[in-house]
Design an enzyme around this catalytic site. Structure first.
Site, short mmCIF file in Angstrom:
data_model
loop_
_atom_site.label_atom_id
_atom_site.label_comp_id
_atom_site.label_asym_id
_atom_site.label_seq_id
_atom_site.Cartn_x
_atom_site.Cartn_y
_atom_site.Cartn_z
N ASP A 22 18.60 -28.09 31.73
CA ASP A 22 18.64 -26.69 32.17
C ASP A 22 20.06 -26.37 32.63
O ASP A 22 20.61 -27.03 33.51
CB ASP A 22 17.64 -26.49 33.33
CG ASP A 22 17.46 -25.03 33.70
OD1 ASP A 22 18.31 -24.20 33.34
OD2 ASP A 22 16.45 -24.73 34.37
N SER A 45 10.93 -20.69 37.08
CA SER A 45 12.15 -20.03 37.54
C SER A 45 11.86 -19.19 38.80
O SER A 45 11.35 -19.71 39.79
CB SER A 45 12.72 -19.20 36.39
OG SER A 45 14.06 -18.84 36.64
N HIS A 81 16.18 -24.23 30.02
CA HIS A 81 15.54 -23.45 31.07
C HIS A 81 14.19 -22.87 30.62
O HIS A 81 13.40 -22.45 31.46
CB HIS A 81 16.46 -22.30 31.53
CG HIS A 81 15.94 -21.57 32.73
ND1 HIS A 81 15.82 -22.17 33.98
CD2 HIS A 81 15.49 -20.30 32.89
CE1 HIS A 81 15.32 -21.30 34.84
NE2 HIS A 81 15.11 -20.16 34.21
#
Length: 257
Positions: A207, A78, A235
Protein backbone atom coordinates in the site's frame (compact mmCIF):
# COMPACT_ATOMS: atom_id res chain seq x y z
CA UNK A 1 -22.73 -18.81 7.36
CA UNK A 2 -21.28 -15.42 8.24
CA UNK A 3 -22.98 -12.09 7.58
CA UNK A 4 -20.25 -9.74 6.31
CA UNK A 5 -20.93 -5.99 6.27
CA UNK A 6 -18.47 -4.22 3.97
CA UNK A 7 -17.68 -0.52 4.38
CA UNK A 8 -15.85 1.39 1.63
CA UNK A 9 -13.20 4.12 1.85
CA UNK A 10 -13.29 7.85 1.05
CA UNK A 11 -14.58 8.98 -2.37
CA UNK A 12 -15.48 5.34 -3.19
CA UNK A 13 -18.66 3.31 -2.73
CA UNK A 14 -20.13 -0.15 -2.26
CA UNK A 15 -19.13 -0.88 -5.88
CA UNK A 16 -15.50 -1.43 -4.77
CA UNK A 17 -16.57 -4.72 -3.16
CA UNK A 18 -18.15 -6.34 -6.26
CA UNK A 19 -15.48 -9.05 -6.63
CA UNK A 20 -15.36 -9.88 -2.91
CA UNK A 21 -19.15 -9.94 -2.60
CA UNK A 22 -19.45 -12.43 -5.45
CA UNK A 23 -16.78 -14.76 -4.03
CA UNK A 24 -18.13 -14.69 -0.45
CA UNK A 25 -21.73 -15.24 -1.59
CA UNK A 26 -20.67 -18.16 -3.77
CA UNK A 27 -19.28 -19.68 -0.55
CA UNK A 28 -22.70 -19.46 1.08
CA UNK A 29 -22.14 -16.31 3.11
CA UNK A 30 -24.40 -13.28 3.41
CA UNK A 31 -22.83 -10.01 2.27
CA UNK A 32 -24.09 -6.46 2.69
CA UNK A 33 -21.99 -3.77 0.99
CA UNK A 34 -23.29 -0.33 1.86
CA UNK A 35 -22.95 3.15 0.40
CA UNK A 36 -22.23 5.71 3.10
CA UNK A 37 -23.81 9.17 2.80
CA UNK A 38 -22.92 11.03 -0.43
CA UNK A 39 -21.05 7.95 -1.69
CA UNK A 40 -21.82 5.47 -4.47
CA UNK A 41 -25.51 5.72 -5.32
CA UNK A 42 -26.50 7.38 -2.03
CA UNK A 43 -28.51 10.45 -3.08
CA UNK A 44 -26.95 12.95 -0.66
CA UNK A 45 -24.30 15.42 -1.81
CA UNK A 46 -21.10 15.90 0.18
CA UNK A 47 -22.10 19.49 0.97
CA UNK A 48 -25.07 18.15 2.95
CA UNK A 49 -22.88 15.79 5.01
CA UNK A 50 -21.26 17.81 7.79
CA UNK A 51 -19.96 15.20 10.23
CA UNK A 52 -18.57 11.68 10.40
CA UNK A 53 -21.83 10.69 12.12
CA UNK A 54 -23.84 12.08 9.17
CA UNK A 55 -21.56 10.23 6.75
CA UNK A 56 -21.85 6.96 8.69
CA UNK A 57 -25.65 7.14 9.13
CA UNK A 58 -26.42 4.39 6.54
CA UNK A 59 -24.21 1.95 8.49
CA UNK A 60 -25.79 2.95 11.82
CA UNK A 61 -29.28 2.42 10.38
CA UNK A 62 -28.28 -1.02 9.13
CA UNK A 63 -26.86 -1.96 12.54
CA UNK A 64 -30.01 -0.71 14.31
CA UNK A 65 -32.18 -2.81 11.98
CA UNK A 66 -30.45 -6.11 12.80
CA UNK A 67 -32.67 -8.47 14.80
CA UNK A 68 -31.77 -9.07 18.42
CA UNK A 69 -29.20 -11.85 18.73
CA UNK A 70 -27.84 -11.46 15.19
CA UNK A 71 -24.15 -10.60 14.89
CA UNK A 72 -22.28 -9.35 11.85
CA UNK A 73 -18.62 -9.26 10.90
CA UNK A 74 -17.74 -5.67 10.01
CA UNK A 75 -15.04 -4.94 7.43
CA UNK A 76 -13.84 -1.35 7.00
CA UNK A 77 -11.45 -0.21 4.28
CA UNK A 78 -9.28 2.92 4.56
CA UNK A 79 -11.40 5.79 5.97
CA UNK A 80 -14.13 3.16 6.57
CA UNK A 81 -12.22 2.29 9.75
CA UNK A 82 -13.61 5.44 11.40
CA UNK A 83 -17.16 4.47 10.43
CA UNK A 84 -16.51 1.02 11.91
CA UNK A 85 -15.44 2.67 15.18
CA UNK A 86 -18.73 4.59 15.41
CA UNK A 87 -20.73 1.40 14.86
CA UNK A 88 -18.59 -0.53 17.36
CA UNK A 89 -19.14 2.15 20.00
CA UNK A 90 -22.93 2.03 19.60
CA UNK A 91 -23.60 -1.63 18.75
CA UNK A 92 -20.81 -3.78 20.28
CA UNK A 93 -23.24 -6.59 21.08
CA UNK A 94 -24.15 -6.92 17.39
CA UNK A 95 -20.58 -7.36 16.10
CA UNK A 96 -18.65 -10.64 16.24
CA UNK A 97 -15.46 -8.95 15.02
CA UNK A 98 -14.31 -5.79 13.25
CA UNK A 99 -11.74 -6.08 10.48
CA UNK A 100 -9.62 -3.02 9.67
CA UNK A 101 -8.45 -3.52 6.08
CA UNK A 102 -5.49 -1.18 5.54
CA UNK A 103 -7.77 1.20 7.41
CA UNK A 104 -7.51 4.13 9.77
CA UNK A 105 -7.95 2.58 13.22
CA UNK A 106 -8.57 4.96 16.14
CA UNK A 107 -8.03 4.21 19.83
CA UNK A 108 -9.97 4.87 23.03
CA UNK A 109 -7.39 7.27 24.48
CA UNK A 110 -7.08 10.21 22.08
CA UNK A 111 -9.64 12.24 20.15
CA UNK A 112 -11.28 10.42 17.21
CA UNK A 113 -9.17 12.46 14.76
CA UNK A 114 -5.85 11.38 16.29
CA UNK A 115 -4.76 8.82 13.68
CA UNK A 116 -5.80 11.15 10.84
CA UNK A 117 -3.87 14.01 12.47
CA UNK A 118 -0.79 11.77 12.76
CA UNK A 119 -1.23 10.67 9.15
CA UNK A 120 -1.43 14.30 7.95
CA UNK A 121 1.64 15.31 9.97
CA UNK A 122 3.74 12.48 8.51
CA UNK A 123 2.64 12.92 4.87
CA UNK A 124 5.46 14.10 2.59
CA UNK A 125 5.09 17.45 0.82
CA UNK A 126 3.74 16.25 -2.54
CA UNK A 127 1.90 13.22 -1.16
CA UNK A 128 -1.55 14.19 -2.50
CA UNK A 129 -0.32 14.92 -6.07
CA UNK A 130 -3.35 16.10 -8.12
CA UNK A 131 -6.01 15.50 -5.44
CA UNK A 132 -8.29 18.55 -5.16
CA UNK A 133 -9.22 20.01 -1.76
CA UNK A 134 -11.78 22.68 -1.01
CA UNK A 135 -12.89 24.20 2.30
CA UNK A 136 -16.13 25.96 3.10
CA UNK A 137 -16.46 28.81 5.57
CA UNK A 138 -19.28 27.43 7.72
CA UNK A 139 -18.48 28.94 11.16
CA UNK A 140 -20.26 26.19 13.10
CA UNK A 141 -19.23 23.05 11.22
CA UNK A 142 -16.40 23.82 8.80
CA UNK A 143 -15.59 21.01 6.41
CA UNK A 144 -12.83 20.23 3.93
CA UNK A 145 -13.79 18.08 0.96
CA UNK A 146 -11.45 16.21 -1.35
CA UNK A 147 -11.57 14.59 -4.76
CA UNK A 148 -8.81 12.13 -5.67
CA UNK A 149 -6.94 13.04 -8.84
CA UNK A 150 -6.10 10.55 -11.63
CA UNK A 151 -2.36 10.62 -10.87
CA UNK A 152 -2.94 10.03 -7.15
CA UNK A 153 -5.29 7.14 -7.87
CA UNK A 154 -3.01 5.50 -10.42
CA UNK A 155 0.21 5.82 -8.41
CA UNK A 156 -0.95 5.51 -4.77
CA UNK A 157 -4.26 3.59 -4.71
CA UNK A 158 -4.49 1.32 -7.77
CA UNK A 159 -0.89 0.69 -8.84
CA UNK A 160 -1.24 -3.14 -8.57
CA UNK A 161 -4.93 -3.32 -9.54
CA UNK A 162 -6.23 -4.17 -13.03
CA UNK A 163 -6.40 -1.11 -15.30
CA UNK A 164 -10.14 -1.75 -15.82
CA UNK A 165 -10.75 -1.21 -12.11
CA UNK A 166 -8.87 2.09 -12.17
CA UNK A 167 -10.91 3.18 -15.20
CA UNK A 168 -14.16 2.23 -13.45
CA UNK A 169 -13.10 4.07 -10.29
CA UNK A 170 -12.40 7.25 -12.24
CA UNK A 171 -15.95 7.05 -13.63
CA UNK A 172 -17.62 6.40 -10.26
CA UNK A 173 -15.52 8.50 -7.86
CA UNK A 174 -17.36 11.17 -5.86
CA UNK A 175 -16.06 14.00 -3.64
CA UNK A 176 -15.48 12.95 -0.03
CA UNK A 177 -14.07 14.20 3.26
CA UNK A 178 -11.97 13.02 6.20
CA UNK A 179 -14.24 15.07 8.53
CA UNK A 180 -11.12 15.93 10.52
CA UNK A 181 -12.52 19.21 11.86
CA UNK A 182 -15.56 17.37 13.22
CA UNK A 183 -13.62 14.39 14.61
CA UNK A 184 -11.11 16.63 16.39
CA UNK A 185 -13.92 17.93 18.61
CA UNK A 186 -15.35 14.51 19.49
CA UNK A 187 -14.91 12.47 22.65
CA UNK A 188 -12.61 9.44 22.52
CA UNK A 189 -14.25 6.15 21.58
CA UNK A 190 -15.23 4.17 24.67
CA UNK A 191 -13.59 1.07 26.10
CA UNK A 192 -17.04 -0.38 26.89
CA UNK A 193 -18.20 -0.06 23.27
CA UNK A 194 -15.42 0.30 20.73
CA UNK A 195 -12.80 -1.30 22.99
CA UNK A 196 -14.88 -4.40 23.73
CA UNK A 197 -15.14 -5.66 20.13
CA UNK A 198 -12.65 -8.18 18.68
CA UNK A 199 -10.40 -6.24 16.29
CA UNK A 200 -8.36 -7.76 13.47
CA UNK A 201 -6.05 -5.73 11.24
CA UNK A 202 -5.20 -6.78 7.67
CA UNK A 203 -1.95 -5.13 6.58
CA UNK A 204 -1.46 -4.58 2.84
CA UNK A 205 2.29 -4.68 2.32
CA UNK A 206 2.44 -2.74 -0.97
CA UNK A 207 0.00 0.00 0.00
CA UNK A 208 1.48 3.36 -1.05
CA UNK A 209 -1.45 5.40 0.32
CA UNK A 210 -1.48 4.18 3.93
CA UNK A 211 1.98 2.63 4.08
CA UNK A 212 2.60 -0.60 5.96
CA UNK A 213 4.81 1.45 8.31
CA UNK A 214 1.83 3.62 9.28
CA UNK A 215 -0.47 0.58 9.46
CA UNK A 216 1.91 -1.00 11.99
CA UNK A 217 2.16 2.29 13.89
CA UNK A 218 -1.65 2.22 14.35
CA UNK A 219 -1.51 -1.41 15.52
CA UNK A 220 1.19 -0.51 18.03
CA UNK A 221 -0.85 2.51 19.16
CA UNK A 222 -3.92 0.31 19.76
CA UNK A 223 -3.05 -3.43 19.76
CA UNK A 224 -5.48 -5.86 18.12
CA UNK A 225 -6.44 -9.51 18.61
CA UNK A 226 -4.79 -10.56 15.38
CA UNK A 227 -2.73 -9.15 12.49
CA UNK A 228 -2.83 -10.67 9.00
CA UNK A 229 -0.61 -9.64 6.10
CA UNK A 230 -1.38 -9.53 2.40
CA UNK A 231 1.71 -9.44 0.21
CA UNK A 232 1.55 -7.81 -3.26
CA UNK A 233 -1.66 -6.00 -2.29
CA UNK A 234 -2.01 -2.27 -2.98
CA UNK A 235 -4.45 0.09 -1.25
CA UNK A 236 -7.37 -1.61 -3.05
CA UNK A 237 -6.89 -5.30 -2.06
CA UNK A 238 -10.54 -6.05 -2.86
CA UNK A 239 -9.63 -5.35 -6.49
CA UNK A 240 -5.93 -6.28 -6.69
CA UNK A 241 -6.15 -9.48 -4.57
CA UNK A 242 -9.85 -10.35 -4.15
CA UNK A 243 -9.45 -14.12 -3.69
CA UNK A 244 -6.69 -13.78 -1.10
CA UNK A 245 -8.74 -11.18 0.75
CA UNK A 246 -11.77 -13.48 0.76
CA UNK A 247 -9.63 -16.27 2.22
CA UNK A 248 -8.58 -13.96 5.05
CA UNK A 249 -12.17 -12.86 5.70
CA UNK A 250 -13.54 -16.41 5.72
CA UNK A 251 -10.78 -17.48 8.12
CA UNK A 252 -11.69 -14.58 10.42
CA UNK A 253 -15.40 -15.37 10.08
CA UNK A 254 -14.86 -19.02 11.01
CA UNK A 255 -12.81 -18.04 14.06
CA UNK A 256 -14.92 -15.25 15.54
CA UNK A 257 -18.52 -15.80 14.38
Amino acid sequence: MVHFVLVHGACHGAWTWHKVKAVLESGGHRVTAIDLAAAGINMKRIGEVRTMADYTQPLMELMASLPQGEKVLLVGHSLGGLSLALAMDSFPQKISAAVFLTAFMPDSTHSPSYVLDQFSERAIADYWLDTQFSSDLDPVKPATTMFFGPKFMASKLYHLSPSQDLTLAMMLMRPGSFFQEDLSKGKAFSEEGFGSVNRIYIVCKEDLAITDEFQYWMIENNPVKEVMEMKDADHMPMLSKPNELCSCLVEIGNKYS
